[in-house]
Design a protein around this motif. Structure first.
Motif, PDB file in Angstrom:
ATOM      1  N   LEU A  90      41.018  15.484 -15.700  1.00 61.41           N
ATOM      2  CA  LEU A  90      39.805  16.067 -16.260  1.00 61.41           C
ATOM      3  C   LEU A  90      38.623  15.126 -16.103  1.00 61.41           C
ATOM      4  O   LEU A  90      38.780  13.907 -16.042  1.00 61.41           O
ATOM      5  CB  LEU A  90      39.992  16.367 -17.750  1.00 61.41           C
ATOM      6  CG  LEU A  90      40.992  17.431 -18.143  1.00 61.41           C
ATOM      7  CD1 LEU A  90      40.815  17.771 -19.614  1.00 61.41           C
ATOM      8  CD2 LEU A  90      40.842  18.683 -17.313  1.00 61.41           C
ATOM      9  N   ASP A 123      41.311  26.289 -19.767  1.00 66.43           N
ATOM     10  CA  ASP A 123      39.853  26.131 -19.695  1.00 66.43           C
ATOM     11  C   ASP A 123      39.217  26.028 -21.083  1.00 66.43           C
ATOM     12  O   ASP A 123      38.291  25.236 -21.301  1.00 66.43           O
ATOM     13  CB  ASP A 123      39.233  27.304 -18.932  1.00 66.43           C
ATOM     14  CG  ASP A 123      39.590  27.281 -17.448  1.00 66.43           C
ATOM     15  OD1 ASP A 123      39.992  26.206 -16.965  1.00 66.43           O
ATOM     16  OD2 ASP A 123      39.462  28.326 -16.785  1.00 66.43           O
ATOM     17  N   VAL A 124      39.717  26.830 -22.024  1.00 60.36           N
ATOM     18  CA  VAL A 124      39.152  26.805 -23.378  1.00 60.36           C
ATOM     19  C   VAL A 124      39.393  25.450 -24.035  1.00 60.36           C
ATOM     20  O   VAL A 124      38.494  24.861 -24.641  1.00 60.36           O
ATOM     21  CB  VAL A 124      39.770  27.934 -24.241  1.00 60.36           C
ATOM     22  CG1 VAL A 124      39.282  27.824 -25.688  1.00 60.36           C
ATOM     23  CG2 VAL A 124      39.409  29.296 -23.671  1.00 60.36           C
ATOM     24  N   GLN A 177      36.241  18.150 -24.196  1.00 54.44           N
ATOM     25  CA  GLN A 177      35.025  17.530 -23.686  1.00 54.44           C
ATOM     26  C   GLN A 177      33.927  17.452 -24.738  1.00 54.44           C
ATOM     27  O   GLN A 177      33.056  16.591 -24.662  1.00 54.44           O
ATOM     28  CB  GLN A 177      34.547  18.284 -22.449  1.00 54.44           C
ATOM     29  CG  GLN A 177      35.450  18.127 -21.237  1.00 54.44           C
ATOM     30  CD  GLN A 177      35.029  18.976 -20.060  1.00 54.44           C
ATOM     31  OE1 GLN A 177      34.428  20.034 -20.230  1.00 54.44           O
ATOM     32  NE2 GLN A 177      35.346  18.532 -18.856  1.00 54.44           N
ATOM     33  N   GLN A 178      33.954  18.350 -25.724  1.00 46.87           N
ATOM     34  CA  GLN A 178      32.922  18.368 -26.759  1.00 46.87           C
ATOM     35  C   GLN A 178      33.288  17.520 -27.978  1.00 46.87           C
ATOM     36  O   GLN A 178      32.491  17.407 -28.910  1.00 46.87           O
ATOM     37  CB  GLN A 178      32.665  19.815 -27.198  1.00 46.87           C
ATOM     38  CG  GLN A 178      32.015  20.675 -26.119  1.00 46.87           C
ATOM     39  CD  GLN A 178      31.977  22.152 -26.474  1.00 46.87           C
ATOM     40  OE1 GLN A 178      32.400  22.540 -27.572  1.00 46.87           O
ATOM     41  NE2 GLN A 178      31.487  22.972 -25.567  1.00 46.87           N
ATOM     42  N   ILE A 202      39.960  22.640 -22.509  1.00 48.13           N
ATOM     43  CA  ILE A 202      39.184  21.620 -21.788  1.00 48.13           C
ATOM     44  C   ILE A 202      37.799  21.489 -22.404  1.00 48.13           C
ATOM     45  O   ILE A 202      37.297  20.372 -22.622  1.00 48.13           O
ATOM     46  CB  ILE A 202      39.081  21.979 -20.288  1.00 48.13           C
ATOM     47  CG1 ILE A 202      40.437  21.781 -19.600  1.00 48.13           C
ATOM     48  CG2 ILE A 202      38.018  21.125 -19.595  1.00 48.13           C
ATOM     49  CD1 ILE A 202      40.466  22.261 -18.161  1.00 48.13           C
ATOM     50  N   GLN A 203      37.146  22.614 -22.680  1.00 47.17           N
ATOM     51  CA  GLN A 203      35.818  22.576 -23.289  1.00 47.17           C
ATOM     52  C   GLN A 203      35.863  21.926 -24.669  1.00 47.17           C
ATOM     53  O   GLN A 203      34.986  21.130 -25.023  1.00 47.17           O
ATOM     54  CB  GLN A 203      35.254  23.997 -23.401  1.00 47.17           C
ATOM     55  CG  GLN A 203      34.890  24.615 -22.055  1.00 47.17           C
ATOM     56  CD  GLN A 203      34.247  25.987 -22.211  1.00 47.17           C
ATOM     57  OE1 GLN A 203      34.188  26.541 -23.310  1.00 47.17           O
ATOM     58  NE2 GLN A 203      33.774  26.538 -21.110  1.00 47.17           N
ATOM     59  N   THR A 204      36.894  22.262 -25.438  1.00 46.91           N
ATOM     60  CA  THR A 204      37.044  21.671 -26.772  1.00 46.91           C
ATOM     61  C   THR A 204      37.192  20.161 -26.677  1.00 46.91           C
ATOM     62  O   THR A 204      36.569  19.408 -27.438  1.00 46.91           O
ATOM     63  CB  THR A 204      38.271  22.273 -27.493  1.00 46.91           C
ATOM     64  OG1 THR A 204      38.097  23.686 -27.616  1.00 46.91           O
ATOM     65  CG2 THR A 204      38.446  21.663 -28.865  1.00 46.91           C
TER      66      THR A 204
END
Length: 321
Positions: free
Chosen positions: A106, A80-81, A87-88, A83-85
């Motif tokens: 994703l 999850d961590v 996506q940003q 994934i956020q990286t």
């Protein structure tokens, strides 16, 4: 008199407040300045793309290959961590042709994704029996698919680099001159691999060889060689049917060696040798090599392949006498 003094004081206070406000940057200009000072992040799905981006940009960019060194970039999935990286990130450079399972699974911002296979539409190779498997009791069948290892042909890797360079320049036009110069250097370094492949093609024309799965088609096509993939899954013992299929193809095309992506187990090498098939390793470098970079390591492997083919050719001549 007092009234005039009050008015004067009020005007001075208002002037001071307005001057102070004018000197303070707006929240929007603050955000813009902060954004300009941040290091742009480029995410890649495998090492060849990482090599391309790192060859094009300098320390003003952060190039992130999220796949751990001991993981398979084709099947690895982020937590999850991560994934956020991802996506940003400012840019997400993908390979296309269904390489990297996480790209399919994703939800990625489309405006940030560059699929390099789109720049190679005219050169893509589709294998009709790309994957053979079975669903329940439905029996074995196959699916067509596009071979994803474009970078094994230096000319196609150069075209991937051109597409990436163009997008990087769109993101940061001020870096156009630097990125363009670096692209030229990268393409020159890839030419050395092309020359080596030209030499191999001239020395060993019309080769037919085996691989476990569709990996080397672009390299083979570059040299006018022919690949025959066996659909052997890593760690799975070949069945009698698998050996019969190998023998049929072997006799039809006079195939005498199999190219492995990674070092095979000794018992598998021995079994193949008993069937008249020699083994040689050519790592497609989906992960970063322990030493050197993509060009130097691929150059070393092609020289190693050349030595294998010369020795193998010599042994074949001796056996016929």
């Amino acid at each position: 008199m007092i009234l005039n003094m009050q008015r004067t004081i009020l005007l001075l206070v208002l002037f001071s407040v307005l001057t102070l406000c004018a000197c303070q940057p707006s929240p929007r200009s603050k955000e813009k300045k902060t954004a300009e000072n941040e290091t742009p992040v480029v995410v890649v799905v495998n090492y060849p793309l990482q090599f391309i981006v790192e060859s094009l940009v300098g320390p003003e960019y952060e190039v992130l290959n999220p796949v751990p060194p001991d993981a398979n970039p084709e099947t690895w999935l982020p937590d999850d961590v991560m994934i956020q990286t991802i996506q940003q990130a400012d840019l997400i450079v993908t390979n296309g042709a269904n390489f990297a399972d996480w790209v399919k699974k994703l939800s990625l911002p489309r405006s940030k994704v560059l699929r390099t296979s789109l720049s190679l539409k005219d050169a893509l190779i589709t294998v009709p029996d790309f994957e053979v498997h079975s669903h329940g009791t439905g029996g074995a069948h196959s699916h067509a698919g596009t071979v994803a290892f474009f970078w094994l042909d230096p000319a196609l890797m150069a075209r991937q680099a051109e597409a990436i360079a163009q997008r990087l320049i769109e993101i940061d036009p001020q870096q156009k001159e630097s990125i363009t110069a670096n692209l030229k250097k990268l393409k020159e370094s890839l030419k050395s691999l092309g020359k080596k492949l030209d030499q191999l093609q001239a020395e060993f024309p019309g080769l037919h060889w085996f691989s476990e799965r569709p990996v080397y088609q672009y390299l083979a096509q570059r040299c006018d060689w022919t690949m025959h993939h066996l659909h052997w899954k890593p760690g799975v013992v070949p069945t009698e049917h698998d050996w019969d299929k190998l023998k049929t193809i072997q006799q039809e095309h006079k195939i005498s060696f199999l190219v492995w992506e990674h070092q095979p187990k000794e018992n598998r090498v021995k079994d193949l040798a008993e069937h008249g098939i020699a083994s040689v390793v050519l790592d497609p470098l989906t992960g970063k090599p322990a030493q050197g970079d993509y060009v130097s390591e691929m150059q070393r492997q092609l020289e190693q392949l050349e030595q294998f083919l010369k020795q193998h050719q010599l042994e074949s001549v001796k056996s016929k006498k």
